[in-house]
Scaffold this motif. Structure first.
Motif, PDB file in Angstrom:
ATOM      1  N   PHE A 253      44.018  30.589  39.508  1.00 11.84           N
ATOM      2  CA  PHE A 253      45.123  31.193  38.768  1.00 11.84           C
ATOM      3  C   PHE A 253      46.406  31.136  39.595  1.00 11.84           C
ATOM      4  N   ASP A 254      47.527  31.260  38.911  1.00 19.11           N
ATOM      5  CA  ASP A 254      48.833  31.321  39.554  1.00 19.11           C
ATOM      6  C   ASP A 254      49.248  32.786  39.637  1.00 19.11           C
ATOM      7  N   LEU A 255      49.386  33.302  40.851  1.00 16.99           N
ATOM      8  CA  LEU A 255      49.728  34.714  41.010  1.00 16.99           C
ATOM      9  C   LEU A 255      51.019  35.085  40.287  1.00 16.99           C
ATOM     10  N   ASP A 256      51.940  34.136  40.196  1.00 16.04           N
ATOM     11  CA  ASP A 256      53.214  34.425  39.527  1.00 16.04           C
ATOM     12  C   ASP A 256      53.039  34.659  38.033  1.00 16.04           C
ATOM     13  N   GLN A 257      51.944  34.184  37.479  1.00 15.39           N
ATOM     14  CA  GLN A 257      51.705  34.327  36.044  1.00 15.39           C
ATOM     15  C   GLN A 257      50.871  35.562  35.709  1.00 15.39           C
ATOM     16  N   LEU A 258      50.421  36.319  36.715  1.00 16.96           N
ATOM     17  CA  LEU A 258      49.593  37.487  36.463  1.00 16.96           C
ATOM     18  C   LEU A 258      50.470  38.696  36.147  1.00 16.96           C
ATOM     19  N   ASN A 259      50.064  39.462  35.141  1.00 19.46           N
ATOM     20  CA  ASN A 259      50.759  40.714  34.860  1.00 19.46           C
ATOM     21  C   ASN A 259      50.161  41.825  35.720  1.00 19.46           C
ATOM     22  N   ASP A 260      50.693  43.021  35.579  1.00 23.98           N
ATOM     23  CA  ASP A 260      50.242  44.141  36.410  1.00 23.98           C
ATOM     24  C   ASP A 260      48.768  44.454  36.202  1.00 23.98           C
ATOM     25  N   ASN A 261      48.309  44.352  34.976  1.00 24.48           N
ATOM     26  CA  ASN A 261      46.897  44.621  34.695  1.00 24.48           C
ATOM     27  C   ASN A 261      45.982  43.590  35.358  1.00 24.48           C
ATOM     28  N   ASP A 262      46.413  42.321  35.319  1.00 23.08           N
ATOM     29  CA  ASP A 262      45.624  41.267  35.961  1.00 23.08           C
ATOM     30  C   ASP A 262      45.540  41.499  37.468  1.00 23.08           C
ATOM     31  N   ARG A 263      46.674  41.866  38.064  1.00 20.64           N
ATOM     32  CA  ARG A 263      46.691  42.119  39.510  1.00 20.64           C
ATOM     33  C   ARG A 263      45.810  43.318  39.857  1.00 20.64           C
ATOM     34  N   ALA A 264      45.879  44.353  39.043  1.00 21.14           N
ATOM     35  CA  ALA A 264      45.042  45.526  39.289  1.00 21.14           C
ATOM     36  C   ALA A 264      43.564  45.172  39.166  1.00 21.14           C
ATOM     37  N   ALA A 265      43.212  44.330  38.178  1.00 24.49           N
ATOM     38  CA  ALA A 265      41.813  43.926  37.993  1.00 24.49           C
ATOM     39  C   ALA A 265      41.308  43.121  39.181  1.00 24.49           C
ATOM     40  N   LEU A 266      42.221  42.368  39.813  1.00 25.48           N
ATOM     41  CA  LEU A 266      41.832  41.513  40.932  1.00 25.48           C
ATOM     42  C   LEU A 266      41.353  42.330  42.122  1.00 25.48           C
ATOM     43  N   ILE A 267      41.928  43.523  42.309  1.00 22.76           N
ATOM     44  CA  ILE A 267      41.520  44.354  43.449  1.00 22.76           C
ATOM     45  C   ILE A 267      40.637  45.526  43.019  1.00 22.76           C
ATOM     46  N   LYS A 268      40.225  45.526  41.784  1.00 21.91           N
ATOM     47  CA  LYS A 268      39.412  46.632  41.280  1.00 21.91           C
ATOM     48  C   LYS A 268      37.959  46.485  41.685  1.00 21.91           C
ATOM     49  N   HIS A 269      37.488  45.247  41.831  1.00 23.05           N
ATOM     50  CA  HIS A 269      36.073  44.995  42.092  1.00 23.05           C
ATOM     51  C   HIS A 269      35.876  44.342  43.453  1.00 23.05           C
ATOM     52  N   GLY A 270      34.629  44.403  43.913  1.00 26.05           N
ATOM     53  CA  GLY A 270      34.197  43.674  45.096  1.00 26.05           C
ATOM     54  C   GLY A 270      35.026  43.942  46.327  1.00 26.05           C
ATOM     55  N   PRO A 271      35.347  42.902  47.084  1.00 31.81           N
ATOM     56  CA  PRO A 271      36.092  43.082  48.327  1.00 31.81           C
ATOM     57  C   PRO A 271      37.529  43.550  48.126  1.00 31.81           C
ATOM     58  N   GLY A 272      37.947  43.754  46.881  1.00 30.45           N
ATOM     59  CA  GLY A 272      39.267  44.315  46.638  1.00 30.45           C
ATOM     60  C   GLY A 272      39.336  45.810  46.918  1.00 30.45           C
ATOM     61  N   PHE A 273      38.183  46.458  47.136  1.00 29.29           N
ATOM     62  CA  PHE A 273      38.137  47.906  47.348  1.00 29.29           C
ATOM     63  C   PHE A 273      39.070  48.395  48.460  1.00 29.29           C
ATOM     64  N   PRO A 274      39.099  47.777  49.652  1.00 30.74           N
ATOM     65  CA  PRO A 274      39.972  48.311  50.715  1.00 30.74           C
ATOM     66  C   PRO A 274      41.457  48.267  50.361  1.00 30.74           C
ATOM     67  N   TYR A 275      41.854  47.363  49.465  1.00 36.90           N
ATOM     68  CA  TYR A 275      43.263  47.297  49.071  1.00 36.90           C
ATOM     69  C   TYR A 275      43.658  48.470  48.186  1.00 36.90           C
ATOM     70  N   ARG A 276      42.658  49.137  47.585  1.00 33.98           N
ATOM     71  CA  ARG A 276      42.945  50.358  46.850  1.00 33.98           C
ATOM     72  C   ARG A 276      43.263  51.499  47.817  1.00 33.98           C
ATOM     73  N   LEU A 277      42.706  51.415  49.019  1.00 32.26           N
ATOM     74  CA  LEU A 277      42.965  52.442  50.033  1.00 32.26           C
ATOM     75  C   LEU A 277      44.229  52.158  50.830  1.00 32.26           C
TER      76      LEU A 277
END
Length: 775
Positions: A253-277
């Motif tokens: 995917f192209d990060l520039d084309q992701l909306n806020d929901n897409d970006r949030a989903a990217l760090i919602k699961h798996g190894p994205g957990f520490p970025y929530r902290l």
């Protein structure tokens, strides 16, 4: 000309041996690299004994040597083809035995050639041995460009070219003009085969690790890996495959084309957990691979991302070169800095501090797909490594490691034991308050797919941080398996709250004790008390078996090595009709060669494993250590006659000094490696050479001095000396792994030093008996 032919033969032999370590790593697993060493030692030793069948002199001998070298060049091609054909089978005992003895054939021919050359020039054995080792050292230097340019199979075929060139030299010494022309023609034909094979892939890897390779859009080798690219499918993104096993995906995917929901989903699961902290954290990613963690960091708002990737094919050729468009230039985005280096080495030399250091399934091929690295050194996961990581965090910084989840936990629990010990070393008094552990895909816990993400804070987690972590876990549908203030019944809580961790480790069904740089076997989790029971009862379908499959594999390798040792020892009496000499004292002195063979290989394998931390990759360590030992041992051999002068007193002194230097090396290696951590790779290689050279020089004196002593005393016993030296080397290459796992690398080196002291004892005893007999 004799010296040139010997050097060509030994250069070819070392190119073949080191190339096979890469072939075995791809078609079987990494720890089979040590199998290649054992194969080479067996073939060379057996060839040394069998050479007595071919003994002759002058032109007749040189014609035989030319013919043997030419046959060997062809044997290399056939043994390679057979090994690649067997790659589609699971690594059973029968498969391993077929690979072992078929690939030993070229080494056997090489051993015959080298032994006959030494026998022809026994009065110049110090010089011949010097060029023998010098040629082998040149082979160490050749193997890296061979692998980079021609790939694994091409490098093996390159060794065949060198054997053919040696045959032309031998025929030239015999003044056999037509035969020499055939040797040259064979060399050119093999070069043509290498060129043609690059396009046709006739002799290439089509199966690996018991199965066929999938579709590959791109394949490239370097000195320490084979990288292939599997194209995207309707269900998957493009995948990079390392050594036909480990995988790392490429986000398309192209990060520039992701909306806020897409970006949030990217760090919602798996190894994205520490970025929530730690959203927007200054981030260091160890093992960036195809870039998923880089994408997560950027999606969280990070403006400063350092992506460390050891493999230049992945970082440069794929992600920043030919296939950069697959990820929409992810590695070229503002704020992303790519460093091509081993992660641990980079951390040790870096002066920066980070809010987040992340490693997601780095070296995942170490524990999956049959436990490839369970017997390999892994310096990313040691107590000292965690001290390094924690020391490079800001006060509010966190480490995040994602590993496979099991029940009961192994890898993730061992991460806690490493981090706990590191925190205590750094003066933290409440380590239990520094951890959060969450699990994803819990339903897959009984097999493969569940992952545990361990987050380790530099300072104790505050209440508001734990509340944020609990909310992030709930939103991401993670299971919280450990969090301060919550008390789920789990091994994690039991361990961290244990008043005496030693009792916990002793009673736990797996070995999760903190590993250190001296015993860096993170993935080996079978308790020593359970080794035999595991070998006997583990189900081949269980995740437990797959993680620690290296245990039964090691037993199989040991059994094959024992078989090879028996064969080597049986050659003198059964093939040559030679019995052990009855001359008083000779049998005692033959133990000298047993000690030298085992001692030399223990030092060599121990230093290979020790210097992985300094040089950043096993292949570099393997090449530099063998090169250093060969060159320095060659110099020692060259001056051995003038230093020892055939005097037992001088030989005993030399052996005592050798043992002392090896013991000093055992204690000096770790401090030197630590001090040299910030140097560039070429300087690190020079440090490694300087570290090894004194011991190598001394060990090079011992063997030819012993041969000359035996030649004057009992010439017929020399074939037994060759056989015992080879047998102990074969067994020692496998024993070195056992010793390193259970006793540590320093003690492995000290045992090597002790064997040189035992060799001294054999000289002292036989010398004393000789004086008594003459009195």
């Amino acid at each position: 000309m004799l010296y040139a032919a010997v050097a060509l033969t030994t250069a070819a032999t070392l190119v073949l041996e080191l190339s096979l370590t890469r072939i075995f790593s791809v078609v079987f697993y990494y720890h089979f690299a040590f199998l290649a060493i054992s194969i080479a030692l067996f073939g060379l030793g057996a060839g040394g004994v069998i050479s007595y069948y071919f003994s002759s002199h002058g032109d007749a001998l040189f014609r035989k040597l030319g013919a043997l070298s030419a046959v060997n060049a062809v044997a290399v091609v056939f043994s390679l083809a057979l090994t690649l054909n067997l790659a589609g089978r699971p690594p059973s005992f029968l498969t391993l035995a077929l690979v072992y003895f078929s690939t030993a054939v070229p080494f056997l021919f090489s051993g015959i050639v080298i032994s006959l050359a030494i026998a022809e020039s026994i009065q110049r054995v110090d010089r011949v041995y010097f060029f023998d080792l010098l040629g082998a050292a040149a082979g160490c230097l050749l193997v890296i460009p061979f692998l980079n340019v021609m790939g694994g199979p091409g490098a093996v075929l390159g060794s065949a070219v060198l054997f053919a060139a040696a045959s032309a030299v031998w025929f030239g010494m015999a003044r056999a003009t037509s035969a020499r022309a055939l040797g040259v023609a064979l060399s050119l034909a093999l070069v043509a085969l290498i060129i043609a094979n690059k396009g046709t892939h006739l002799i290439d890897i089509h199966s690996a690790k018991g199965g066929a390779l999938g579709e590959e859009a791109f394949v490239q080798w370097n000195s320490f890996s084979r990288i292939s690219l599997r194209p995207a499918t309707a269900k998957t993104d493009p995948i990079l495959v390392i050594d036909a096993d480990a995988t790392t995906g490429i986000p398309t995917f192209d990060l520039d084309q992701l909306n806020d929901n897409d970006r949030a989903a990217l760090i919602k699961h798996g190894p994205g957990f520490p970025y929530r902290l730690r959203p927007g954290a200054k981030t260091l990613i160890i093992g960036a691979g195809g870039g998923w963690d880089v994408a997560r960091a950027l999606a969280s708002g990070s403006k400063d991302v350092t992506a460390v990737e050891i493999n230049p094919i992945i970082a440069d050729t794929v992600m920043r070169g030919r296939f950069r468009d697959l990820s929409h230039g992810l590695y070229f985005r503002p704020g992303v800095r790519v460093v091509v280096e081993d992660g641990r080495s980079y951390v040790r030399r870096s002066q920066e501090k980070y809010q987040l250091i992340q490693a997601t399934l780095v070296d995942t091929w170490a524990s999956t797909a049959a436990g490839a690295y369970a017997l390999s050194e892994n310096n990313i996961y040691t107590t000292e490594a965690f001290v390094d990581y924690l020391s490079h965090l800001t006060p509010d910084g966190v480490l995040s490691f994602t590993r496979w989840g099991f029940d009961p936990p192994r890898e993730s629990l061992r991460l806690l034991s490493l981090a706990r010990e590191a925190l205590l070393r750094l003066g933290e008094t409440q380590p239990a308050r520094h951890f959060v552990v969450v699990r994803e895909e819990t339903q897959k816990l009984g097999g493969w797919g569940a992952t545990d993400t361990v987050v380790i804070s530099r300072k104790p987690f505050q209440v508001e941080e734990l509340e944020r972590a609990a909310l992030a876990a709930a939103q991401g549908q993670f299971e919280i398996v450990y969090m301060p203030g919550q008390a789920p019944e789990s091994a994690f809580a039991e361990f961290l709250n244990s008043a005496d961790p030693r009792k916990f480790f002793a009673s736990y069904p797996y070995d999760v004790t903190p590993v250190v740089d001296d015993r860096p076997f993170f993935f080996y989790t079978v308790q020593p008390r359970d080794v035999w029971n595991f070998k006997r009862t583990a189900s081949k379908e269980s995740a437990d078996f797959k993680v620690n499959m290296a245990v039964p594999t090691l037993f199989s390798l040991l059994a094959i090595s024992l078989s090879a040792t028996v064969v080597t020892l049986a050659l003198p009496p059964f093939l040559l009709g030679t019995r052990l000499p009855r001359t008083p004292g000779v049998n005692v002195f033959l133990l000298y060669f047993l000690c030298l063979g085992a001692g030399y290989i223990l030092v060599q394998v121990g230093m290979i494993q020790k210097l992985v931390l300094l040089l950043g990759h096993p292949t570099y360590a393997l090449t530099v250590v063998i090169f250093s030992m060969l060159v320095s041992s060659g110099l020692g051999s060259y001056v051995s006659r003038s230093l020892v002068r055939g005097e037992d007193r001088r030989l005993c002194t030399a052996l005592g000094v050798i043992a002392g230097v090896i013991a000093l090396l055992a204690y000096a290696a770790s401090p030197v490696v630590t001090a040299a951590a910030g140097l560039a790779l070429p300087l690190k290689a020079l440090v490694a050479v300087a570290l090894i050279a004194p011991a190598g020089f001394g060990m090079g004196i011992a063997f030819p001095s012993g041969l000359m002593r035996l030649e004057h005393w009992q010439p017929k016993a020399i074939r037994w000396a060759w056989s015992l030296n080879a047998a102990s080397s074969v067994l020692g290459s496998c024993a070195a792994i056992f010793l390193a796992i259970y006793l540590g690398l320093r003690n492995t080196l000290l045992i090597g030093a002790g064997l040189y002291l035992l060799a001294l004892v054999t000289v002292a005893i036989t010398s004393a008996r000789a004086r008594q007999a003459s009195a």
